[in-house]
Design a protein around this motif. Structure first.
Motif: not given
Ligand code: NAP
Length: 543
Positions: A32-48, A107-108
């Motif tokens: 299972l993958v958990l992520d605080a953001q509302d999409g996949v992409g990690g740094t590429w979702l955050a840094n826009r 968010r963990v």
């Protein structure tokens, strides 16, 4: 009430999380993958932020493990824009059917190891805990943004943005007075992108950077066809390169050629742009101060050529450290932007920023009035995400306290003593590299390790203390042999932790070469993971 249980929990759905999920699924682990953001992409979702794009070229900034993805995905630019990389990662998630095991907006808060059950319990903000045998961090290396400690920062009444928290819908900067604090790779990408849009642009510079300009050509259908035919060879080249780029390492020293030959080599690699300059000119730009200084002087001469105002060119030229002292950024018209009349460079090294006020930024006694203030002030790199939450190992100690107590320790940046069955993708002390390479190779290494554990009835992986001491020593030894150490200290580089006030200085990355690192990982595997099998504790007899 039964608690939700999996074989493995991965935190983060960026490049790392996607690669690990795919590889662990292949060996039948319920992941299972958990992520605080509302999409996949990690740094590429955050840094826009405007101008965000890869500094690595498209041909080696992607996964090689999936034939479907390789065959069906096409890049459009040599240095893909952030939104294109984000589309790529969404494509990967869809094509490999990963989404059914990814939980977003999650968010963990903490993760605790239970010694009796040999499990990790992951606590989630506002949600029920989940449990797994294996806990894996894919939280990213430059994902814990930092704001500068400047008086009055909260008083600014205009719009305020950090590059890593850029609004999804973008920001209308047209006709505004905009200020920018921070000129690392992020700020350097923003400058040419927004300079033409804004009314006034005040760029506050504390430390200049050596920027290698480049051009961003379109990737054609023929280029993609060629890449598909040659992908394995390109990937292997990148994997065998010290910095994970698909380039031939340079073979001779900057000091063993004539001035004329040197200039001509510098010139040709400058024209190829981006990472070609740092990696293909000479073999000692990262290891020899005199060589690094020759590269510095070449770039200073380029700055003088491009920037029309001599005083501005002089200010943009680093003098307090030499080339490679900071992670070398790729420019897309960065220096040219300073030729625009409404772009003003303010030197805050000689006269520091004294305050941020409701209406702007004060430097010494001069106030710059602004409508918008942008922070491109970087990250608590490599360790920030790991110490920002409570990862609690044996004896109730957090990773944060363990590293505070004993210094930064890990085995190959993968495991930490006292944290059984906890693995890190791109943990501290992994290579200074184009990161997609160690991410993919790391996911494949983990796949083999966990399959081996299952096949051999091994329940616990835990780095030995000896392996941590060895790796800390190797990281320091190899790092100190580079100019990244001597010059990085002067430049307060993030890879030494020197960009975060109060953070203990340590090599946060391994500078000994990605290919050497991979050899160590192979040896660990061939040894039956000996250094990851700390002797298990014998339970104290109950009297
Ligand atoms: P960074 O390199 O750490 O740069 C932060 C900037 O903020 C520096 O110019 C720093 O000045 C300035 N700053 C910090 N605190 C300040 C203060 N109190 N007052 C004035 N200035 C202050 O951060 P980054 O640009 O976000 O880049 C970090 C790393 O992320 C890069 O090196 C790269 O590895 C990665 N990145 C990659 C890409 C890409 O590949 N496309 C793009 C962006 C970022 P000083 O230098 O004086 O400390």
């Amino acid at each position: 009430m039964s608690i939700e249980t999996h074989d493995a929990i991965v935190i983060g759905a960026g490049f790392s999380g996607l690669a690990i999920l795919h590889h662990l699924r292949e060996i039948g682990l319920d992941t299972l993958v958990l992520d605080a953001q509302d999409g996949v992409g990690g740094t590429w979702l955050a840094n826009r932020y405007p101008g965000v794009r890869t500094d690595s070229e498209y041909s080696y900034y992607s996964f090689s493990f999936s034939k479907e993805v390789r065959d069906e995905w096409s890049w459009s630019q040599r240095y893909p824009a952030g939104r294109e990389v984000l589309s790529y990662l969404n494509f990967v998630a869809d094509r490999l059917d990963l989404r059914r095991d990814i939980r977003l907006n999650t968010r963990v808060r903490a993760a605790r190891y239970d010694e009796v059950d040999n499990t990790w319990t992951v606590e989630i903000e506002g949600g029920a805990p989940v449990v797994a045998k294996y806990l894996i961090s894919g939280m990213g290396v430059l994902s814990q943004p930092i704001f500068p400690d400047i008086a009055g920062i909260d008083t600014f009444a205009g719009e305020k943005y950090h590059t890593a928290y850029w609004p999804r819908d973008g920001v209308d900067l047209a006709g505004k007075r905009v200020g920018l604090i921070g000129l690392g790779a992020s700020g350097i990408q923003i400058v040419p992108e927004i300079a033409p849009l804004v009314d006034e642009f005040v760029v506050f510079q504390r430390t200049p950077n050596f920027v290698v300009e480049t051009t961003n050509d379109a990737v054609t259908a023929e280029d993609m066809a060629w890449l598909r035919d040659n992908y394995d060879a390109i990937y292997e080249k990148a994997a065998n390169h010290p910095f994970g780029v698909a380039m031939e390492p340079a073979r001779f020293s900057a000091l063993e050629v004539s001035d004329e030959q040197r200039r001509s080599i510098f010139e040709s690699k400058w024209n190829e742009g981006g990472f070609h300059f740092a990696n293909e000119c000479f073999n000692d730009l990262a290891t020899n101060h005199a060589a690094s200084e020759l590269a510095s002087e070449f770039i200073r001469s380029k700055i003088r050529e491009i920037v029309k105002d001599p005083a501005t060119a002089d200010l943009l030229s680093p003098k307090t450290y030499s080339f490679n002292g900071k992670r070398v950024p790729t420019g897309h018209g960065y220096y040219h932007a300073f030729n625009l009349d409404h772009v003003r460079l303010v030197d805050t090294a000689s006269t520091p920023i004294t305050a941020i006020t409701p209406t702007g930024v004060r430097v010494g006694d001069t106030e710059y009035e602004l409508d918008v203030l942008i922070f491109a002030t970087g990250f608590d790199a490599m360790t920030g995400t790991l110490t920002n939450i409570d990862i609690v190992g044996r004896d109730g100690i957090t990773l944060r306290d363990r590293w505070n107590r004993d210094g930064l320790k890990s085995n190959l940046g993968i495991g930490v003593h006292g944290f059984p069955n906890f693995f890190m993708s791109l943990g501290p002390q992994t290579p200074y590299s184009n990161l997609v390479v160690p991410i993919q190779l790391g996911a494949q290494w983990l796949q083999r390790a966990l399959r081996w554990a299952r096949d051999n009835d091994v329940d616990v992986f835990e780095a030995t203390q000896e392996s941590e001491d060895w790796w800390a020593g190797e990281t320091e030894r190899t790092g100190k042999a580079t100019v990244m150490y001597t010059e990085g200290k002067k430049a307060k580089a993030w890879f030494l932790g020197d960009n975060v006030p109060g953070k203990p200085e340590a090599f946060l990355v391994y500078m000994g070469g990605g290919q050497v690192y991979q050899q160590h990982c192979r040896e660990l595997e061939e040894s039956g993971y000996e250094a990851m099998r700390a002797p298990s504790r014998v339970a104290e007899p109950v009297v």
